[in-house]
Design an enzyme around this catalytic site. Structure first.
Site, PDB file in Angstrom:
ATOM      1  N   HIS A  49       0.842  -1.207   0.000  1.00 56.16           N
ATOM      2  CA  HIS A  49       0.000   0.000   0.000  1.00 56.16           C
ATOM      3  C   HIS A  49       0.875   1.254   0.000  1.00 56.16           C
ATOM      4  O   HIS A  49       0.631   2.194  -0.752  1.00 56.16           O
ATOM      5  CB  HIS A  49      -0.889   0.034   1.251  1.00 56.16           C
ATOM      6  N   LYS A 109     -17.473  -6.712   5.681  1.00 54.58           N
ATOM      7  CA  LYS A 109     -16.115  -7.183   5.976  1.00 54.58           C
ATOM      8  C   LYS A 109     -15.841  -7.089   7.457  1.00 54.58           C
ATOM      9  O   LYS A 109     -16.139  -6.076   8.076  1.00 54.58           O
ATOM     10  CB  LYS A 109     -15.099  -6.298   5.228  1.00 54.58           C
ATOM     11  N   ARG A 141      -1.719  -6.509  -8.447  1.00 54.96           N
ATOM     12  CA  ARG A 141      -0.587  -7.389  -8.188  1.00 54.96           C
ATOM     13  C   ARG A 141      -0.501  -8.509  -9.211  1.00 54.96           C
ATOM     14  O   ARG A 141       0.546  -8.808  -9.735  1.00 54.96           O
ATOM     15  CB  ARG A 141      -0.699  -8.010  -6.786  1.00 54.96           C
ATOM     16  N   SER A 197      -2.646  -7.622   2.963  1.00 51.74           N
ATOM     17  CA  SER A 197      -3.014  -7.465   4.373  1.00 51.74           C
ATOM     18  C   SER A 197      -3.322  -8.831   4.976  1.00 51.74           C
ATOM     19  O   SER A 197      -2.946  -9.125   6.111  1.00 51.74           O
ATOM     20  CB  SER A 197      -4.239  -6.559   4.511  1.00 51.74           C
TER      21      SER A 197
HETATM   22  P1  ADP Z   1      -9.808  -3.708  -0.783  1.00 50.76           P
HETATM   23  O1  ADP Z   1     -10.530  -4.409   0.339  1.00 50.76           O
HETATM   24  O2  ADP Z   1     -10.551  -2.531  -1.346  1.00 50.76           O
HETATM   25  O3  ADP Z   1      -9.251  -4.611  -1.844  1.00 50.76           O
HETATM   26  P2  ADP Z   1      -7.092  -3.426   0.181  1.00 50.76           P
HETATM   27  O4  ADP Z   1      -6.643  -2.588   1.328  1.00 50.76           O
HETATM   28  O5  ADP Z   1      -6.888  -4.886   0.286  1.00 50.76           O
HETATM   29  O6  ADP Z   1      -8.586  -3.008  -0.040  1.00 50.76           O
HETATM   30  O7  ADP Z   1      -6.377  -2.922  -1.146  1.00 50.76           O
HETATM   31  C1  ADP Z   1      -6.547  -1.630  -1.651  1.00 50.76           C
HETATM   32  C2  ADP Z   1      -5.924  -1.546  -3.022  1.00 50.76           C
HETATM   33  O8  ADP Z   1      -4.509  -1.710  -2.906  1.00 50.76           O
HETATM   34  C3  ADP Z   1      -6.390  -2.620  -4.007  1.00 50.76           C
HETATM   35  O9  ADP Z   1      -6.471  -2.044  -5.301  1.00 50.76           O
HETATM   36  C4  ADP Z   1      -5.292  -3.651  -3.970  1.00 50.76           C
HETATM   37  O10 ADP Z   1      -5.199  -4.372  -5.187  1.00 50.76           O
HETATM   38  C5  ADP Z   1      -4.077  -2.752  -3.768  1.00 50.76           C
HETATM   39  N1  ADP Z   1      -2.975  -3.470  -3.144  1.00 50.76           N
HETATM   40  C6  ADP Z   1      -3.003  -4.193  -2.003  1.00 50.76           C
HETATM   41  N2  ADP Z   1      -1.790  -4.715  -1.735  1.00 50.76           N
HETATM   42  C7  ADP Z   1      -0.970  -4.314  -2.744  1.00 50.76           C
HETATM   43  C8  ADP Z   1       0.417  -4.551  -3.086  1.00 50.76           C
HETATM   44  N3  ADP Z   1       1.191  -5.335  -2.338  1.00 50.76           N
HETATM   45  N4  ADP Z   1       0.899  -3.972  -4.198  1.00 50.76           N
HETATM   46  C9  ADP Z   1       0.106  -3.213  -4.974  1.00 50.76           C
HETATM   47  N5  ADP Z   1      -1.201  -2.963  -4.744  1.00 50.76           N
HETATM   48  C10 ADP Z   1      -1.734  -3.507  -3.646  1.00 50.76           C
END
Ligand code: ADP
Length: 177
Positions: free
Chosen positions: A17, A41, A90, A128
């Site tokens: 992130h 969630k 990713r 996460s």
């Molecule tokens: P959500 O529940 O909306 O998917 P996340 O917090 O899991 O929320 O992710 C938010 C955004 O960040 C999403 O677009 C996800 O694909 C991206 N993301 C999460 N981890 C990574 C990472 N390691 N590298 C690049 N983008 C990421």
């Protein structure tokens, strides 16, 4: 003035992130990170904890703000004056989901564009949920979670550290107060 909104759960924020935040904040004038409320969630961290952690890891990025968002993402983005949504990709697994979301958002509001940042290879395995799994099993989080918030994540999730005294975000265990 281009304001972008990066919506997500950030439960907890990872280096993946943070990398997207850093890169997007250098492309847009202002980046608003929106922790989106999602009643479906079950999150490990409260909204307040996630706001604090995101603020802590972005304190060196002056054009980044953290807010809690609600409702439809496009509507929320519009309400804060953002013209662009930021998402990260990713792998193919992300692509299918993100394509569906971005297309739905396009149907809802054509004036809001979704801009994708491709994950940096060293973070492309990071999520996460994997970080939570590692914390739960007393694993080493240093490659996953930014240093400034690692204590908070461990104190919350690691059963061996959970009962110990909480160390406030940004403070080293040796610091008083
Ligand atoms: P959500 O529940 O909306 O998917 P996340 O917090 O899991 O929320 O992710 C938010 C955004 O960040 C999403 O677009 C996800 O694909 C991206 N993301 C999460 N981890 C990574 C990472 N390691 N590298 C690049 N983008 C990421």
């Amino acid at each position: 003035m281009k304001r972008a909104c990066y919506p997500g759960s950030f439960d907890p924020p990872t280096y993946g992130h943070l990398d997207i935040i850093t890169r997007a904040s250098s492309v847009f004038d202002e980046l608003i990170i929106a922790i989106m409320k999602n009643p479906n969630k079950r999150n490990a961290f409260t909204e307040e904890e996630r706001v604090r952690m995101l603020q802590e890891i972005t304190r060196d990025l002056p054009n980044v703000k953290v807010v809690v968002g609600h409702g439809l993402t496009v509507e929320f983005a519009k309400s804060i004056g953002a013209q662009v949504l930021i998402r990260g990709i990713r792998a193919v697994m992300d692509y299918e989901f993100e394509l569906q979301q971005a297309t739905a958002n396009m149907f809802l509001d054509e004036t809001i564009e979704t801009v994708f940042f491709v994950a940096r290879p060293r973070y492309s395995f990071l999520s996460s949920s994997v970080s939570k799994e590692i914390a739960l099993n007393n694993g080493d989080l240093t490659k996953f979670i930014p240093e400034a918030i690692i204590n908070e994540v461990e104190e919350e999730l690691n059963p061996q550290k959970k009962d110990r005294q909480r160390i406030p975000v940004g403070k080293k265990p040796t610091e008083k107060g």
